[in-house]
Design an enzyme around this catalytic site. Structure first.
Site, short mmCIF file in Angstrom:
data_model
loop_
_atom_site.label_atom_id
_atom_site.label_comp_id
_atom_site.label_asym_id
_atom_site.label_seq_id
_atom_site.Cartn_x
_atom_site.Cartn_y
_atom_site.Cartn_z
N ASN A 47 0.85 -1.19 0.00
CA ASN A 47 0.00 0.00 0.00
C ASN A 47 0.89 1.25 0.00
O ASN A 47 1.93 1.29 0.65
CB ASN A 47 -1.00 0.00 1.15
CG ASN A 47 -0.42 -0.28 2.52
OD1 ASN A 47 0.61 -0.92 2.65
ND2 ASN A 47 -1.09 0.20 3.55
N GLU A 49 0.39 5.14 0.67
CA GLU A 49 -0.55 6.16 1.16
C GLU A 49 -0.12 7.54 0.70
O GLU A 49 0.99 7.75 0.19
CB GLU A 49 -0.63 6.07 2.69
CG GLU A 49 -1.16 4.72 3.13
CD GLU A 49 -1.45 4.60 4.61
OE1 GLU A 49 -1.01 5.47 5.39
OE2 GLU A 49 -2.12 3.63 4.99
N ASN A 50 -1.05 8.48 0.88
CA ASN A 50 -0.80 9.86 0.46
C ASN A 50 -1.42 10.80 1.47
O ASN A 50 -2.48 10.49 2.03
CB ASN A 50 -1.37 10.10 -0.94
CG ASN A 50 -0.90 11.41 -1.51
OD1 ASN A 50 -1.47 12.45 -1.26
ND2 ASN A 50 0.16 11.36 -2.29
N TYR A 53 -5.55 11.80 1.47
CA TYR A 53 -5.90 10.40 1.75
C TYR A 53 -6.53 9.60 0.60
O TYR A 53 -6.18 8.44 0.40
CB TYR A 53 -6.83 10.31 2.96
CG TYR A 53 -6.21 10.73 4.29
CD1 TYR A 53 -4.87 11.11 4.40
CD2 TYR A 53 -6.97 10.74 5.44
CE1 TYR A 53 -4.32 11.50 5.61
CE2 TYR A 53 -6.42 11.12 6.66
CZ TYR A 53 -5.09 11.50 6.73
OH TYR A 53 -4.56 11.87 7.94
N CYS A 58 -4.10 0.60 -2.52
CA CYS A 58 -3.91 -0.64 -1.77
C CYS A 58 -2.82 -1.51 -2.38
O CYS A 58 -2.54 -1.43 -3.59
CB CYS A 58 -5.20 -1.46 -1.77
SG CYS A 58 -6.56 -0.76 -0.83
N GLU A 60 -2.83 -4.70 -3.06
CA GLU A 60 -3.30 -5.63 -4.09
C GLU A 60 -3.37 -4.93 -5.45
O GLU A 60 -3.01 -5.49 -6.48
CB GLU A 60 -4.70 -6.15 -3.74
CG GLU A 60 -4.78 -6.93 -2.43
CD GLU A 60 -5.05 -6.06 -1.21
OE1 GLU A 60 -4.57 -4.91 -1.17
OE2 GLU A 60 -5.72 -6.55 -0.29
N CYS A 89 -9.93 -5.64 0.41
CA CYS A 89 -11.11 -4.77 0.47
C CYS A 89 -11.95 -4.94 -0.79
O CYS A 89 -11.52 -5.51 -1.79
CB CYS A 89 -10.68 -3.31 0.64
SG CYS A 89 -10.06 -2.54 -0.87
N1 THU Z 1 -5.28 -1.54 2.43
C1 THU Z 1 -4.72 -2.39 1.51
O1 THU Z 1 -3.58 -2.18 1.08
N2 THU Z 1 -5.44 -3.45 1.10
C2 THU Z 1 -6.70 -3.77 1.55
O2 THU Z 1 -7.31 -4.69 1.05
C3 THU Z 1 -7.29 -2.99 2.65
C4 THU Z 1 -6.62 -1.71 2.96
C5 THU Z 1 -4.50 -0.40 2.89
C6 THU Z 1 -5.03 0.95 2.46
C7 THU Z 1 -4.49 1.84 3.53
O3 THU Z 1 -3.17 2.22 3.20
C8 THU Z 1 -4.43 0.95 4.76
O4 THU Z 1 -4.49 -0.37 4.30
C9 THU Z 1 -5.55 1.20 5.77
O5 THU Z 1 -6.79 1.19 5.15
#
Ligand code: THU
Length: 136
Positions: A47, A49-50, A53, A58, A60, A89
């Site tokens: 993942n 992030e930024n 937000y 993610c 995947e 997710c």
């Molecule tokens: N996240 C994922 O990388 N994959 C998922 O299936 C669920 C959420 C990440 C997004 C964010 O950086 C952090 O987990 C919290 O939501």
């Protein structure tokens, strides 16, 4: 690709290793993924992030986009590792579904132990797929 138990283990280990590169300063929830293409190649993702937000991506999806950007369209399995072994997710399930519902989803803990597994078809019932878009 036949998904042997050795391959499953390799995917879980690759996802666990990749997780160290997650960029998750806001959630402190690092995620690692390893996607096995039909070609036999494995693409990892984390993942990213930024501070704005919604622009977070993610793990995947990063793995899928890396693979597709290198010519892959068919996937056998994806392993995902988080601290609490959660399944991908909904958004990531949809992105995976674009390329088929038979992809195996392996969920592991940070040590690379398999905690749960499923087939994407069962994680995304009544999925909206490319076959559902009327041809023009
Ligand atoms: N996240 C994922 O990388 N994959 C998922 O299936 C669920 C959420 C990440 C997004 C964010 O950086 C952090 O987990 C919290 O939501």
């Amino acid at each position: 690709m036949v998904l042997t138990s050795e391959l499953k283990q390799e995917l879980l280990e690759r996802a666990a290793e990749a997780r160290r590169w997650a960029y998750a300063p806001y959630s402190n929830y690092p995620v690692g993924a390893a996607l096995l293409a039909e070609s036999g190649k494995i693409y990892t993702g984390v993942n990213v992030e930024n501070v704005a937000y919604p622009h977070t991506v993610c793990a995947e999806r990063v793995a899928v986009f890396k693979a597709v950007s290198e010519g892959e369209r068919h996937f056998t399995a994806i392993a995902v590792v988080t601290v609490n072994a959660k399944v991908p997710c909904g958004g990531c399930r949809q992105v995976l579904a674009e390329f088929g519902l038979d992809t195996h989803v392996l969920v592991g803990d940070p040590d690379g132990n398999l905690i749960t597994q499923a087939v994407l078809r069962d994680l995304l019932p009544d999925a909206f797929t490319p076959a559902d878009l009327p041809r023009r």
